[in-house]
Each structure stands twice: as structure tokens, then as C-alpha cells.
Motif scaffolding. Structure first.
Motif, mmCIF file in Angstrom:
data_model
loop_
_atom_site.group_PDB
_atom_site.id
_atom_site.type_symbol
_atom_site.label_atom_id
_atom_site.label_comp_id
_atom_site.label_asym_id
_atom_site.label_seq_id
_atom_site.Cartn_x
_atom_site.Cartn_y
_atom_site.Cartn_z
ATOM 1 N N GLY A 112 0.670 -1.304 0.169
ATOM 2 C CA GLY A 112 0.003 0.037 0.136
ATOM 3 C C GLY A 112 0.823 1.024 0.029
ATOM 4 O O GLY A 112 0.448 2.332 -0.490
ATOM 5 N N TYR A 113 2.034 1.142 0.563
ATOM 6 C CA TYR A 113 2.918 2.440 0.724
ATOM 7 C C TYR A 113 3.203 2.641 -0.631
ATOM 8 O O TYR A 113 3.332 3.927 -1.281
ATOM 9 C CB TYR A 113 4.100 1.962 1.463
ATOM 10 C CG TYR A 113 5.211 2.957 1.808
ATOM 11 C CD1 TYR A 113 5.107 4.016 2.579
ATOM 12 C CD2 TYR A 113 6.476 2.806 0.899
ATOM 13 C CE1 TYR A 113 6.230 4.960 2.659
ATOM 14 C CE2 TYR A 113 7.426 3.708 0.797
ATOM 15 C CZ TYR A 113 7.447 4.610 1.909
ATOM 16 O OH TYR A 113 8.485 5.668 1.845
ATOM 17 N N ASP A 210 -7.260 7.839 -0.339
ATOM 18 C CA ASP A 210 -6.621 6.787 0.363
ATOM 19 C C ASP A 210 -7.612 5.805 1.292
ATOM 20 O O ASP A 210 -8.001 6.511 2.134
ATOM 21 C CB ASP A 210 -5.312 7.087 0.986
ATOM 22 C CG ASP A 210 -4.761 5.890 1.576
ATOM 23 O OD1 ASP A 210 -5.379 4.779 1.578
ATOM 24 O OD2 ASP A 210 -3.686 5.873 2.139
ATOM 25 N N HIS A 213 -7.680 2.299 5.457
ATOM 26 C CA HIS A 213 -8.258 1.957 6.678
ATOM 27 C C HIS A 213 -9.951 1.863 6.553
ATOM 28 O O HIS A 213 -10.718 1.121 7.465
ATOM 29 C CB HIS A 213 -7.986 2.809 8.018
ATOM 30 C CG HIS A 213 -6.800 2.672 8.359
ATOM 31 N ND1 HIS A 213 -6.234 1.837 9.330
ATOM 32 C CD2 HIS A 213 -5.614 3.335 7.825
ATOM 33 C CE1 HIS A 213 -5.142 2.087 9.447
ATOM 34 N NE2 HIS A 213 -4.434 2.696 8.565
ATOM 35 N N THR A 241 -4.810 -0.644 0.566
ATOM 36 C CA THR A 241 -3.919 -1.507 0.903
ATOM 37 C C THR A 241 -4.562 -3.100 1.047
ATOM 38 O O THR A 241 -5.665 -3.055 1.313
ATOM 39 C CB THR A 241 -3.021 -1.284 2.102
ATOM 40 O OG1 THR A 241 -2.255 -2.358 2.494
ATOM 41 C CG2 THR A 241 -4.156 -0.824 3.472
ATOM 42 N N SER A 243 -3.156 -4.808 3.174
ATOM 43 C CA SER A 243 -2.470 -5.442 4.724
ATOM 44 C C SER A 243 -3.437 -4.998 5.784
ATOM 45 O O SER A 243 -3.064 -5.356 6.775
ATOM 46 C CB SER A 243 -1.187 -4.567 4.896
ATOM 47 O OG SER A 243 -1.447 -3.203 5.244
ATOM 48 N N LYS A 244 -4.673 -4.771 5.637
ATOM 49 C CA LYS A 244 -5.453 -4.406 6.661
ATOM 50 C C LYS A 244 -6.772 -5.315 6.493
ATOM 51 O O LYS A 244 -6.504 -6.557 6.910
ATOM 52 C CB LYS A 244 -5.885 -2.941 6.628
ATOM 53 C CG LYS A 244 -4.673 -2.190 6.933
ATOM 54 C CD LYS A 244 -4.785 -0.570 6.922
ATOM 55 C CE LYS A 244 -3.719 0.153 6.779
ATOM 56 N NZ LYS A 244 -2.326 -0.069 7.621
#
Ligand code: PLP
Lengths: 395, 84
Positions: A112-113, A210, A213, A241, A243-244
Motif C-alpha cells: 500500500g505504501y 486513500d 483503513h 492496501t 494489509s488491513k
């Protein structure tokens, strides 16, 4: 001072701030039992500081898909998306993201970064302007710096301040990119998207949101703040992302602008890195399917969030303005926050500790992340423990 | 230097003295970081205030080269009077 001495000085400053606090960062998790429990040292703790919002880290569908992909395609792609690293799975996941957001194109990134770095640096360059929220995530700042564009911040979640700064840009508005986040990771508050969209349409610039979250968390099908507000078609680019809520690692950008595809040819964070591994892509695809039909998970998540937020508020804690999966107790000093963090761990609860300058306005936070797999009993135990610690920590 | 420039310089010096309370006499050559101990967070909120005072937008990347009050005044002056 030479380079190593500069690092020594920074380490000394960090230790001076919190002599006993060093252990709070990067604490080793020895064993993971489930989406909500793990072992830290010799304690079995409740995990209340992960981004596992839908609780899918052990979803059998995702685990099976990852196993199968490793068996069939090996452990890694060993190459860039632009060379040997675009498997059919990567392209399928891009189509699935485009379908999910009802738009024409999607790009999958390795994290995501990098999705933020790659999208921002692909969209703007020297001479252009980015207008970003003052509390933006580091990946947004770093993407702006990489781009070479002029960076202007507006006051956090303050559309009139944003408009004022936009107006001052005059003829440069045409080459200005506005960036906001669906849910902000520090205080868990949501962007005032309706107002931001009204202003960006009035001035005619491009908006990037973005949803790191908010993906899986907001909206009927979990698209994020765009769905909750009904503004999907008004946002030009959405990043996010894996990753969440998707419980793997990677990132994406979706858009209805056909120009998105050009980013593949200019964006270094897309080109000069290896693509996500087959197992990562496979589990992400399975998780995206679960996320899309996961209204029951979102209901459980929101029941947990509202219960914990209400209990902490009743106890007297100062919290972020919106209830949600990120619930941050705001404390006056780093020492109070560390005491709180340690006391919670002694009660077998793991949360995140956030100290200046990472937290907004020089504050210190004890940040809880609630997920759909937490049981009502776990949430109640956490709420009761916070209540018990309140007089100790705030005295 | 123009009247405009002097006005900017005067305002910056006044604002910085009241903001930092270090007892340091703020002049054009005062170093923001080493003499006034302005950290990055304070600097960003100071910049927002200066932006409002002069009705300009100062890109934070342009601050990388700013060490002294004079350099900050130069930057504000350049943005305000060359972009219009
Ligand atoms: C708002 C925001 N954007 C982007 C990222 C980066 O995501 P990833 O962990 O996939 O690199 C994060 C995660 O920390 C985030 O909070």
C-alpha cells in the motif's frame, strides 16, 4: 557529527523521552493463536492493535488459496510487473478490483505504501501541486516528495481551510492534486468527503482518496467512504492496501480515468520492485470475495466498535471524534501513554502506543483497533480494564 | 528592499519572538532551528499562520532550504510578489 554519531544522538533523544519505553515498539509476538489472540513473552494476550478489521487472517478460504498458489506457482515471482512478474493472478485481481469499484482500470502494487508512492509520483511532477491533509499518512508525504511537486498542507479535515489554500493557487489549480483519506489512522476520524468533493468540482481539480483503513469497513459492500457517502463516481483515484481488512500485503489504485494505465510505464515504485508473491495474490483474491459479501462481518465489527467507544467515552477518556475500528485514547504525556500501554499488557491486552511526533498535535495515543472477530466478552473485558486503569493513569 | 519586504520581515520577527519565548532577540540572521529550537511540528504550524497572514501558500518542500529568518522572508516575498 558523522553519520553514525547522528544516529547515536537520535537514539539518545528517543531514550531520554521514555527511559523504559523502548520495549513498546516492535514488541515480539511469539505465537499467533487466532485473529484476536497471541502470545507475547509468556502472556496470552488479546490482540487489540492489529489492522485485521474483518478478522480474516485465518479464513480457511484464504489459507487454502494461498497453499494452492504456492503449490502451483512457487513461493515468489522473482521479478517486476513490467518483466516476468505479471502472472494471470495479478491481472485477475486487477479486474476484480475494477469490478468491485465499478470502474475501468485497476493497478496492483507490491504494498500500500508503494501504491501511494507510485500513484502520486505518476500523477504529479515538478511544477505541479499537491494539496494534502495535515494528518496524511507517511506514504502520502513520501509519494509527494518523490514526485517533486510543490506540497501544500491544509488543516486536518477542514474543507474551508482546504478551499482557502486552493484558491490561493490561482492558475496552478489546473495542475493540482488533492489527497485525503477515508479513515485517518491515528484518531480514526473520517474525511468530510461531501465537502471536499464539492470544492474539487467547483475548482476543477483531481482528487485522490486513500481508503487504506476504510476498505471493508465502510459502505454496504465495503468499498469504503466512497460508498458510505455515495460519492464513488466523484473521486478520481482511489488507493488502498491489502494489509488491513484483506489480511495480506500489497496495494492498489483504481480509477475510471483511462490514463491510469500510463502509470505502469512511468511509476518507479511499480516498475522497480518485485511483484506480490502468488500466495499473496491468491489469498487477497479470496479475501476480497469475502469482504464484498461480508455485511455480517461489518455488522459484528461495528457492534464491537460502538460498544467499546461508548464504554471508553463513559469512563472519561478523551477519544477521536468518530466511533470506528480505530479508537484512540488521547493522553497528555508520553509517560501516561506508556504507563497505560504497560498496564494494559499486564492485563493481557495488546494495543498500539503512539508518541510524538507520530501522533497529531504533539499528543500521545493508546490506540485500539477493533475487529469483527472480537467476542462481546473480549470487548467487555477490554472496556472494564480501561475503566479500572483510568484513575491510575490520569492521576 | 521594498516596503513589502520590510513589512514581511518585521512581522516574522514579531511573530517568532512571541512564539518561541527563548529570550533570543530575533533578527534577520537568527537561525530558526539552532537558535529558536523550532522543531518540524512547530515550524509547520508557524508556516500555516504566515500563509494566512500574507494570503499565500508556501510549499513545505520549499522550506528545506530555509534556515534563517531572512531566508523565510525571502521565500514569502518571492511567492507573494512574483506569482501574481
Ligand atoms: C493511510 C495509509 N495508507 C497507506 C498505508 C500503507 O499500507 P501498506 O501497509 O500496505 O504499505 C497505510 C498503512 O500503514 C495507511 O495507514
Amino acid at each position: 557529527m558523522n553519520l553514525l554519531e547522528k544516529l547515536d544522538a537520535a537514539a539518545a533523544a528517543r531514550k531520554a523521552m521514555l527511559p523504559n519505553g523502548v520495549g513498546a515498539f516492535g514488541v515480539p509476538i511469539e505465537e499467533v493463536y487466532s485473529a484476536t489472540e497471541a502470545r507475547i513473552g509468556d502472556r496470552r494476550v488479546i490482540l487489540l492493535g492489529t489492522n485485521n478489521y474483518l478478522g480474516l487472517t485465518f479464513a480457511p478460504e484464504c489459507i487454502r488459496a494461498a497453499h494452492d498458489a504456492i503449490d502451483k506457482e512457487g513461493t515468489g515471482t522473482t521479478g517486476s510487473r513490467m518483466a516476468n512478474g505479471s502472472y494471470s493472478g495479478h491481472r485477475a485481481l486487477e479486474r476484480e478490483f475494477a469490478d468491485f469499484y465499478q470502474c475501468s482500470s485497476a493497478i496492483v502494487f507490491t504494498t500500500g505504501y508503494q501504491a501511494n508512492l507510485g500513484t502520486i509520483s505518476g500523477l504529479v511532477g515538478p511544477g505541479d501541486t499537491v494539496l494534502i491533509d495535515g494528518d496524511s499518512h507517511a506514504s502520502i508525504y513520501d509519494g509527494c516528495i518523490l514526485s517533486g511537486a510543490d506540497i501544500i498542507r491544509f488543516k486536518h479535515n477542514d474543507p474551508s481551510d482546504m478551499e482557502k489554500r486552493l484558491r490561493r493557487l490561482g492558475s496552478r489549480i489546473e495542475t493540482t492534486l488533492i489527497i485525503a483519506e477515508g479513515i485517518y489512522s491515528m484518531l480514526g476520524d473520517q474525511a468530510p468527503l461531501t465537502e471536499i468533493v464539492r470544492i474539487k468540482n467547483q475548482y476543477g481539480c483531481i482528487l485522490l482518496l486513500d481508503e487504506a483503513h476504510s476498505l471493508g469497513v465502510l459502505g454496504e459492500t465495503g468499498q469504503g467512504l466512497v460508498e458510505k457517502t455515495g460519492l464513488l463516481k466523484e473521486v478520481d483515484f482511489i488507493t488502498g492496501t491489502f494489509s488491513k481488512s484483506l489480511c495480506s500485503i500489497g496495494g492498489f489504485c483504481v480509477s475510471d480515468h483511462p490514463q491510469l494505465d500510463q502509470l505502469r510505464y512511468v511509476s518507479h515504485p511499480y516498475i522497480f520492485t518485485a511483484s506480490p508473491s502468488p500466495a499473496t495474490i491468491a489469498s487477497t483474491r479470496a479475501a476480497l470475495e469475502l469482504l464484498r459479501k461480508g455485511s455480517h462481518l461489518r455488522k459484528q465489527l461495528w457492534d464491537n466498535c460502538t460498544q467499546l467507544y461508548a464504554q471508553l467515552q463513559e469512563t472519561g477518556y478523551e477519544l477521536g471524534p468518530d466511533p470506528g475500528p480505530v479508537i484512540a485514547a488521547i493522553l497528555d504525556t508520553p509517560q501516561q501513554a506508556l504507563l497505560m500501554w504497560n498496564s494494559l499488557l499486564e492485563h493481557n491486552i495488546y494495543v498500539n502506543l503512539i508518541l510524538p511526533p507520530a501522533a497529531p498535535e504533539g499528543k500521545s495515543l493508546v490506540r485500539c483497533s477493533v475487529n469483527a472477530a472480537h467476542t462481546p466478552e473480549q470487548i467487555k473485558y477490554v472496556g472494564d480494564t480501561f475503566a479500572k486503569l483510568y484513575p491510575v493513569v490520569t492521576s | 528592499m521594498s516596503e513589502n519586504y520590510n513589512e514581511i520581515m518585521q512581522l516574522l520577527c514579531d511573530r517568532l519572538s512571541s512564539m518561541t519565548n527563548t529570550g533570543v532577540q530575533v533578527t534577520a540572521e537568527t537561525n530558526l532551528i539552532s537558535q529558536l529550537s523550532i522543531d518540524s511540528i512547530k515550524l509547520l504550524s508557524l508556516i500555516m499562520e504566515i500563509e494566512d497572514t500574507f494570503d499565500v501558500s508556501i510549499p513545505i518542500n520549499a522550506l528545506a532550504d530555509v534556515q534563517t529568518v531572512r531566508q523565510l522572508a525571502d521565500l514569502v516575498h518571492k511567492i507573494k510578489y512574483t506569482s501574481e
